[in-house]
Design a protein around this motif. Sequence first.
Motif, PDB file in Angstrom:
ATOM      1  N   HIS A 175      15.211   2.761  -1.119  1.00  0.00           N
ATOM      2  CA  HIS A 175      16.638   2.759  -1.476  1.00  0.00           C
ATOM      3  C   HIS A 175      16.760   2.719  -2.991  1.00  0.00           C
ATOM      4  O   HIS A 175      16.126   1.894  -3.651  1.00  0.00           O
ATOM      5  CB  HIS A 175      17.359   1.543  -0.875  1.00  0.00           C
ATOM      6  CG  HIS A 175      18.784   1.435  -1.323  1.00  0.00           C
ATOM      7  ND1 HIS A 175      19.162   0.691  -2.429  1.00  0.00           N
ATOM      8  CD2 HIS A 175      19.920   1.996  -0.845  1.00  0.00           C
ATOM      9  CE1 HIS A 175      20.468   0.784  -2.599  1.00  0.00           C
ATOM     10  NE2 HIS A 175      20.952   1.567  -1.650  1.00  0.00           N
ATOM     11  N   GLY A 176      17.554   3.619  -3.537  1.00  0.00           N
ATOM     12  CA  GLY A 176      17.803   3.623  -4.974  1.00  0.00           C
ATOM     13  C   GLY A 176      16.548   3.749  -5.813  1.00  0.00           C
ATOM     14  O   GLY A 176      16.476   3.174  -6.910  1.00  0.00           O
ATOM     15  N   GLY A 177      15.563   4.476  -5.320  1.00  0.00           N
ATOM     16  CA  GLY A 177      14.320   4.660  -6.061  1.00  0.00           C
ATOM     17  C   GLY A 177      13.336   3.512  -5.957  1.00  0.00           C
ATOM     18  O   GLY A 177      12.242   3.573  -6.533  1.00  0.00           O
ATOM     19  N   ARG A 178      13.666   2.473  -5.209  1.00  0.00           N
ATOM     20  CA  ARG A 178      12.777   1.338  -5.001  1.00  0.00           C
ATOM     21  C   ARG A 178      12.203   1.390  -3.591  1.00  0.00           C
ATOM     22  O   ARG A 178      12.858   1.861  -2.655  1.00  0.00           O
ATOM     23  CB  ARG A 178      13.525   0.015  -5.206  1.00  0.00           C
ATOM     24  CG  ARG A 178      14.203  -0.106  -6.562  1.00  0.00           C
ATOM     25  CD  ARG A 178      13.198  -0.278  -7.674  1.00  0.00           C
ATOM     26  NE  ARG A 178      12.553  -1.589  -7.634  1.00  0.00           N
ATOM     27  CZ  ARG A 178      11.579  -1.964  -8.463  1.00  0.00           C
ATOM     28  NH1 ARG A 178      11.111  -1.134  -9.373  1.00  0.00           N
ATOM     29  NH2 ARG A 178      11.058  -3.181  -8.379  1.00  0.00           N
ATOM     30  N   SER A 179      10.999   0.879  -3.430  1.00  0.00           N
ATOM     31  CA  SER A 179      10.329   1.011  -2.132  1.00  0.00           C
ATOM     32  C   SER A 179       9.709  -0.300  -1.680  1.00  0.00           C
ATOM     33  O   SER A 179       9.104  -1.036  -2.457  1.00  0.00           O
ATOM     34  CB  SER A 179       9.242   2.090  -2.199  1.00  0.00           C
ATOM     35  OG  SER A 179       8.341   1.836  -3.261  1.00  0.00           O
ATOM     36  N   LEU A 180       9.884  -0.570  -0.384  1.00  0.00           N
ATOM     37  CA  LEU A 180       9.269  -1.710   0.300  1.00  0.00           C
ATOM     38  C   LEU A 180       8.431  -1.167   1.443  1.00  0.00           C
ATOM     39  O   LEU A 180       8.924  -0.384   2.257  1.00  0.00           O
ATOM     40  CB  LEU A 180      10.347  -2.638   0.856  1.00  0.00           C
ATOM     41  CG  LEU A 180       9.893  -3.686   1.881  1.00  0.00           C
ATOM     42  CD1 LEU A 180       9.014  -4.747   1.225  1.00  0.00           C
ATOM     43  CD2 LEU A 180      11.092  -4.336   2.571  1.00  0.00           C
ATOM     44  N   VAL A 181       7.179  -1.569   1.505  1.00  0.00           N
ATOM     45  CA  VAL A 181       6.324  -1.232   2.644  1.00  0.00           C
ATOM     46  C   VAL A 181       6.093  -2.492   3.456  1.00  0.00           C
ATOM     47  O   VAL A 181       5.669  -3.524   2.918  1.00  0.00           O
ATOM     48  CB  VAL A 181       4.986  -0.618   2.199  1.00  0.00           C
ATOM     49  CG1 VAL A 181       4.003  -0.545   3.361  1.00  0.00           C
ATOM     50  CG2 VAL A 181       5.221   0.783   1.636  1.00  0.00           C
ATOM     51  N   TYR A 182       6.414  -2.405   4.738  1.00  0.00           N
ATOM     52  CA  TYR A 182       6.184  -3.505   5.677  1.00  0.00           C
ATOM     53  C   TYR A 182       5.114  -3.042   6.653  1.00  0.00           C
ATOM     54  O   TYR A 182       5.297  -2.072   7.378  1.00  0.00           O
ATOM     55  CB  TYR A 182       7.477  -3.860   6.408  1.00  0.00           C
ATOM     56  CG  TYR A 182       7.296  -4.823   7.556  1.00  0.00           C
ATOM     57  CD1 TYR A 182       6.654  -6.039   7.392  1.00  0.00           C
ATOM     58  CD2 TYR A 182       7.769  -4.497   8.827  1.00  0.00           C
ATOM     59  CE1 TYR A 182       6.482  -6.911   8.450  1.00  0.00           C
ATOM     60  CE2 TYR A 182       7.607  -5.374   9.898  1.00  0.00           C
ATOM     61  CZ  TYR A 182       6.966  -6.581   9.702  1.00  0.00           C
ATOM     62  OH  TYR A 182       6.792  -7.442  10.758  1.00  0.00           O
ATOM     63  N   THR A 183       3.998  -3.752   6.679  1.00  0.00           N
ATOM     64  CA  THR A 183       2.866  -3.292   7.484  1.00  0.00           C
ATOM     65  C   THR A 183       3.089  -3.487   8.976  1.00  0.00           C
ATOM     66  O   THR A 183       2.493  -2.772   9.782  1.00  0.00           O
ATOM     67  CB  THR A 183       1.573  -4.022   7.096  1.00  0.00           C
ATOM     68  OG1 THR A 183       1.681  -5.415   7.442  1.00  0.00           O
ATOM     69  CG2 THR A 183       1.282  -3.855   5.611  1.00  0.00           C
ATOM     70  N   GLY A 184       3.960  -4.461   9.385  1.00  0.00           N
ATOM     71  CA  GLY A 184       3.951  -4.869  10.776  1.00  0.00           C
ATOM     72  C   GLY A 184       2.571  -5.427  11.095  1.00  0.00           C
ATOM     73  O   GLY A 184       1.804  -5.801  10.202  1.00  0.00           O
ATOM     74  N   ASP A 185       2.233  -5.496  12.366  1.00  0.00           N
ATOM     75  CA  ASP A 185       0.902  -5.954  12.770  1.00  0.00           C
ATOM     76  C   ASP A 185      -0.019  -4.747  12.845  1.00  0.00           C
ATOM     77  O   ASP A 185       0.259  -3.789  13.577  1.00  0.00           O
ATOM     78  CB  ASP A 185       0.959  -6.633  14.141  1.00  0.00           C
ATOM     79  CG  ASP A 185       1.588  -8.014  14.071  1.00  0.00           C
ATOM     80  OD1 ASP A 185       2.137  -8.362  13.010  1.00  0.00           O
ATOM     81  OD2 ASP A 185       1.542  -8.733  15.089  1.00  0.00           O
ATOM     82  N   THR A 186      -1.130  -4.809  12.145  1.00  0.00           N
ATOM     83  CA  THR A 186      -2.019  -3.652  12.088  1.00  0.00           C
ATOM     84  C   THR A 186      -3.359  -4.029  11.483  1.00  0.00           C
ATOM     85  O   THR A 186      -3.448  -4.972  10.686  1.00  0.00           O
ATOM     86  CB  THR A 186      -1.398  -2.528  11.241  1.00  0.00           C
ATOM     87  OG1 THR A 186      -2.262  -1.384  11.219  1.00  0.00           O
ATOM     88  CG2 THR A 186      -1.146  -2.973   9.805  1.00  0.00           C
ATOM     89  N   GLY A 187      -4.376  -3.293  11.848  1.00  0.00           N
ATOM     90  CA  GLY A 187      -5.621  -3.362  11.120  1.00  0.00           C
ATOM     91  C   GLY A 187      -5.539  -2.470   9.895  1.00  0.00           C
ATOM     92  O   GLY A 187      -4.620  -1.661   9.754  1.00  0.00           O
ATOM     93  N   ALA A 188      -6.476  -2.619   8.997  1.00  0.00           N
ATOM     94  CA  ALA A 188      -6.526  -1.764   7.816  1.00  0.00           C
ATOM     95  C   ALA A 188      -6.796  -0.319   8.225  1.00  0.00           C
ATOM     96  O   ALA A 188      -7.506  -0.059   9.195  1.00  0.00           O
ATOM     97  CB  ALA A 188      -7.611  -2.258   6.865  1.00  0.00           C
ATOM     98  N   SER A 189      -6.215   0.628   7.501  1.00  0.00           N
ATOM     99  CA  SER A 189      -6.425   2.038   7.812  1.00  0.00           C
ATOM    100  C   SER A 189      -6.072   2.891   6.609  1.00  0.00           C
ATOM    101  O   SER A 189      -5.305   2.475   5.730  1.00  0.00           O
ATOM    102  CB  SER A 189      -5.569   2.476   9.014  1.00  0.00           C
ATOM    103  OG  SER A 189      -4.201   2.544   8.658  1.00  0.00           O
TER     104      SER A 189
END
Length: 256
Positions: free
Chosen positions: A157-171
Amino acid sequence: MLLTVLGCSGSTPGPRAASSGYLLEAEGFLLCIELGNGVLAELQAVRDPFALDALLFSHLHPDHCADLSALTVLRRYHPAPSRDPRANRLPLYAPREAPDRFVAAYSPDATERATEDLGDIYDFRALTDGTVHIGPFEVTATVAAHPCEAYSFRIVHGGRSLVYTGDTGASRTLDRLAKSADVVLAEASWTHAEDRPPDLHMSGVDAGRLAQTAGTGRLLLTHVPPWTDGAAVLAEAGEEFAGPVQLVVQGESFEI
């Protein structure tokens, strides 16, 4: 964007600690991400639940969605809602089994489940691997490495970014999703060990490596179970990531 942590206990609620739940706000739009055990109580402490504009679920394990049944009771039976829930069905973005799973959790017997669909108050929208617009947010979902249908999200939003992994292994898929994100909200359910089950959860080491590899601006750690040493997880992540890293606390808010 304003991110508020409604709950951050991993796998199960802890003592006075709700499971996964986050409120993301921009332009007056309220997006609730996850609604795990105890999250509805925390939501009511900071916002009117009838003011929510959309729900987003990464997957359907109870610690991420159990309070949907309680929200259903609130939306159907509150005597004086601030917004008519039937005239304003709440968009609900989730894995494709969500309608059946939520009906099964809410309805007391097989007869009721056969006729119930919750469609009077929710507008179910199945997630896929791709990008959707939820209010002012651009949400890109990618399949997460987890035993059930699960997703990680990049929200812009508005050029800003949030990454939410949720539950996950590395990939590598998660590495690409997090590339140059301003903030990564990463689960870190345990300390690192070579014999940890694959494609299930991340350690502090995994979360730190994710942030470092992706070149993210800030790392927020969440989803730490009551039986895991949060300080040890934080120390692991700090050894791998050169940027700012923090273990989130219920009730905290972050400007993104």
